[in-house]
Design an enzyme around this catalytic site. Structure first.
Site, PDB file in Angstrom:
ATOM      1  N   LYS A  22       0.849  -1.213   0.000  1.00 36.88           N
ATOM      2  CA  LYS A  22       0.000   0.000   0.000  1.00 36.88           C
ATOM      3  C   LYS A  22       0.873   1.247   0.000  1.00 36.88           C
ATOM      4  O   LYS A  22       0.669   2.157  -0.804  1.00 36.88           O
ATOM      5  CB  LYS A  22      -0.888   0.008   1.235  1.00 36.88           C
ATOM      6  CG  LYS A  22      -1.502   1.369   1.562  1.00 36.88           C
ATOM      7  CD  LYS A  22      -2.382   1.381   2.764  1.00 36.88           C
ATOM      8  CE  LYS A  22      -1.682   1.674   4.031  1.00 36.88           C
ATOM      9  NZ  LYS A  22      -1.424   3.097   4.294  1.00 36.88           N
ATOM     10  N   ASN A  23       1.882   1.295   0.907  1.00 38.13           N
ATOM     11  CA  ASN A  23       2.631   2.531   1.106  1.00 38.13           C
ATOM     12  C   ASN A  23       3.628   2.817  -0.005  1.00 38.13           C
ATOM     13  O   ASN A  23       4.215   3.898  -0.058  1.00 38.13           O
ATOM     14  CB  ASN A  23       3.289   2.543   2.490  1.00 38.13           C
ATOM     15  CG  ASN A  23       2.225   2.621   3.571  1.00 38.13           C
ATOM     16  OD1 ASN A  23       1.079   3.000   3.297  1.00 38.13           O
ATOM     17  ND2 ASN A  23       2.575   2.235   4.784  1.00 38.13           N
ATOM     18  N   CYS A 116      -4.831   7.909   9.158  1.00 39.05           N
ATOM     19  CA  CYS A 116      -5.078   7.295  10.459  1.00 39.05           C
ATOM     20  C   CYS A 116      -4.798   8.278  11.605  1.00 39.05           C
ATOM     21  O   CYS A 116      -3.805   9.004  11.597  1.00 39.05           O
ATOM     22  CB  CYS A 116      -4.194   6.067  10.631  1.00 39.05           C
ATOM     23  SG  CYS A 116      -4.672   4.744   9.517  1.00 39.05           S
ATOM     24  N   ARG A 121       0.948  14.036  13.362  1.00 38.11           N
ATOM     25  CA  ARG A 121       1.352  13.797  11.960  1.00 38.11           C
ATOM     26  C   ARG A 121       1.535  15.112  11.184  1.00 38.11           C
ATOM     27  O   ARG A 121       0.851  15.382  10.209  1.00 38.11           O
ATOM     28  CB  ARG A 121       0.361  12.872  11.257  1.00 38.11           C
ATOM     29  CG  ARG A 121       0.166  11.556  11.997  1.00 38.11           C
ATOM     30  CD  ARG A 121      -0.679  10.588  11.233  1.00 38.11           C
ATOM     31  NE  ARG A 121       0.136   9.906  10.210  1.00 38.11           N
ATOM     32  CZ  ARG A 121      -0.384   8.976   9.398  1.00 38.11           C
ATOM     33  NH1 ARG A 121      -1.666   8.693   9.453  1.00 38.11           N
ATOM     34  NH2 ARG A 121       0.381   8.369   8.517  1.00 38.11           N
ATOM     35  N   ASP A 304       3.978   0.228  12.158  1.00 37.14           N
ATOM     36  CA  ASP A 304       2.719  -0.300  11.612  1.00 37.14           C
ATOM     37  C   ASP A 304       2.427  -1.715  12.089  1.00 37.14           C
ATOM     38  O   ASP A 304       1.306  -2.200  11.931  1.00 37.14           O
ATOM     39  CB  ASP A 304       2.749  -0.274  10.077  1.00 37.14           C
ATOM     40  CG  ASP A 304       2.778   1.143   9.555  1.00 37.14           C
ATOM     41  OD1 ASP A 304       3.055   1.324   8.352  1.00 37.14           O
ATOM     42  OD2 ASP A 304       2.552   2.069  10.354  1.00 37.14           O
ATOM     43  N   ARG A 396      -9.122   0.367   3.708  1.00 34.08           N
ATOM     44  CA  ARG A 396      -8.198   1.340   3.111  1.00 34.08           C
ATOM     45  C   ARG A 396      -6.862   0.692   2.788  1.00 34.08           C
ATOM     46  O   ARG A 396      -6.159   1.122   1.872  1.00 34.08           O
ATOM     47  CB  ARG A 396      -7.947   2.503   4.087  1.00 34.08           C
ATOM     48  CG  ARG A 396      -9.087   3.471   4.229  1.00 34.08           C
ATOM     49  CD  ARG A 396      -8.631   4.709   4.975  1.00 34.08           C
ATOM     50  NE  ARG A 396      -7.349   5.150   4.466  1.00 34.08           N
ATOM     51  CZ  ARG A 396      -6.383   5.650   5.247  1.00 34.08           C
ATOM     52  NH1 ARG A 396      -6.567   5.791   6.531  1.00 34.08           N
ATOM     53  NH2 ARG A 396      -5.232   6.031   4.729  1.00 34.08           N
TER      54      ARG A 396
END
Ligand code: EPZ
Length: 416
Positions: A22-23, A116, A121, A304, A396
């Protein structure tokens, strides 16, 4: 809002194939906008964040043809540098459109990123880098605006190790005049994957995967074909699910190097891991052992995986200590897991988890992507029925999680 109903206590058995990272994928799609000709990207995970990016790129005038796990992006028609704020604000990675559009148009206007809720952040390191390259930046009504007459290569030292800032500045510096040196960079596998994609498009980037990246600006970039690396966090998630349920699972299509810190910690906890080229066999005899976790940027133990490994430690024989060094707000999920009998105490960035022999099913509400996945795993390991709501968080970042788990024998149903 969809929810999962899980009947726990079934050991997972069988084979699961890992999807694209995903990232990495959420950075590669914006990166494709730097080229003047189409790119084809495969092994994309089929997740909501990719759908959102597809919508934003089409809104900007790009052509996106997606089938299954492959997408063709033709950026030739892109004629705007301002994607819809209601889309951009739904995900964190929309900030990669700033670096890409700044490089292409010397201008971008993007809503402050969502993502998230695991801490403050900030994006100050991204802004610092864009300004160092010569851009003027401002934040007005929740919109980040950047504009430059031209982008000039320079030396940027990141104050904190940031995956997003490292990748975003690679995007912004690719076509800057002269050479850019990025210092104190993130070294995650997805940073390297994005750099490989950019170089395949004609960029000149060296050092990705180390803490110093050198980018020599180029004038033109062209489309290319790229395969996204496998998702090491999804792989880690299924490793924890196998161990937490006392199962025996083959995890296919991984890059062992990317999982070294996860495999080392799982072995310390007593998980038996047999490595065979691109596959792992994961099982456990008896209860997990206690262990201490300290999350760090790659190659350290990934933040994560913190919420996921906590489920294993909650069932361990002994007391474990988790120190979350990356995000200050990533322990909220423990309040939910306590409903199942998990014994945990949080003090600032430290959580003390006293292992118990058994947890019981409960109704839980996912608070973010990895917390939601942790709740699903806890439900799989628990005695009785668990309901997990707000599963859109999970969708997601995990492709068809309930299908993949069902194929491993789990009793999990999605209720719309
Ligand atoms: C990426 O987020 C991932 N998201 C996160 O994954 C992951 O947890 C994180 O990297 C760390 O590996 C995506 O790639 C879309 P950072 P990012 O910038 O880039 C601070 C998941 O579960 N910081 O590396 O936002 C920041 O507050 C998600 O898949 C600044 O201070 O993370 C944090 O403490 C969750 N200023 C630390 O650095 C900045 O300008 C690391 O953040 C940027 C970051």
């Amino acid at each position: 809002m969809d929810k999962f109903i899980i009947n726990g206590g079934i050991p997972l058995k069988g084979t699961v194939t890992i999807s694209g990272a995903k990232n990495s994928a959420v950075a590669i799609l914006p990166a494709a906008l730097l080229a003047d000709t189409p790119s084809t990207i495969d092994n994309l995970p089929d997740i909501n964040d990719i759908e959102l990016l597809k919508e934003m790129i089409e809104y900007l005038g790009g052509r996106v043809a997606k089938k299954e796990h492959e997408v063709m992006i033709d950026p030739a028609g892109i004629n705007s540098f301002c994607p819809p704020h209601e889309l951009a604000s739904q995900m964190r990675a929309s900030y990669y459109l700033i670096g890409a559009l700044l490089s292409r148009f010397k201008e971008a206007a993007i809503a402050m990123p969502g993502g998230c809720n695991i801490g403050v952040r900030p994006i100050d390191q991204h802004i610092k880098g864009f300004e160092a390259l010569g851009a003027k930046t401002s934040i007005e009504h929740g919109i980040i605006k950047v504009k430059a007459d031209k982008l000039i290569g320079t030396h940027i030292y990141f104050d904190v190790v940031s995956v997003g800032a490292t990748i975003n500045l690679m995007l912004a510096a690719c076509k800057a005049e002269g050479t850019t040196i990025l210092e104190n960079c993130a070294k995650e596998p997805h940073v390297v994957d994005v750099a490989n994609f950019l170089n395949a498009m004609g960029a000149n980037i060296k050092g990705a995967g180390t803490d110093t990246i050198k980018i020599i600006g180029v004038k033109e970039m062209h489309g290319c074909r790229h395969t996204v690396i496998p998702d090491q966090i999804e792989a880690g998630t299924y490793m924890v699910a196998a161990a937490a349920t006392g199962g025996d699972v083959i995890i296919k299509g991984i890059i062992p190097k990317h999982l070294e810190s996860i495999m080392a910690k799982m072995s310390e906890i007593g998980v038996i891991i047999d490595e065979c080229e691109e596959d792992l066999r994961v099982r456990i005899n008896g209860r997990p052992k206690r262990a201490d976790i300290k999350t760090q940027p790659y190659p350290g133990f990934p933040t994560d995986m913190q919420q996921l490994i906590a489920v294993l430690l909650a069932l361990a024989d002994g007391v474990s200590i988790i120190t979350e060094n990356v995000y200050e707000g990533r322990f909220k999920y423990l309040d939910e897991l306590k409903k199942m009998g998990v014994k945990a105490k949080v003090e600032g960035r430290t959580a003390v988890i006293e292992g118990v022999e058994m947890i019981t099913g409960a109704t839980l509400s996912a608070t973010d992507l990895r917390a939601g996945a942790a709740m699903v795993i806890a439900g799989l390991a628990a005695h009785g029925v668990t309901e997990v709501t707000n599963v859109h968080y999970i969708d997601r970042g995990y492709e068809a999680i309930e299908k993949k788990l069902s194929q491993l024998g789990a009793d999990i149903k999605r209720v719309r």
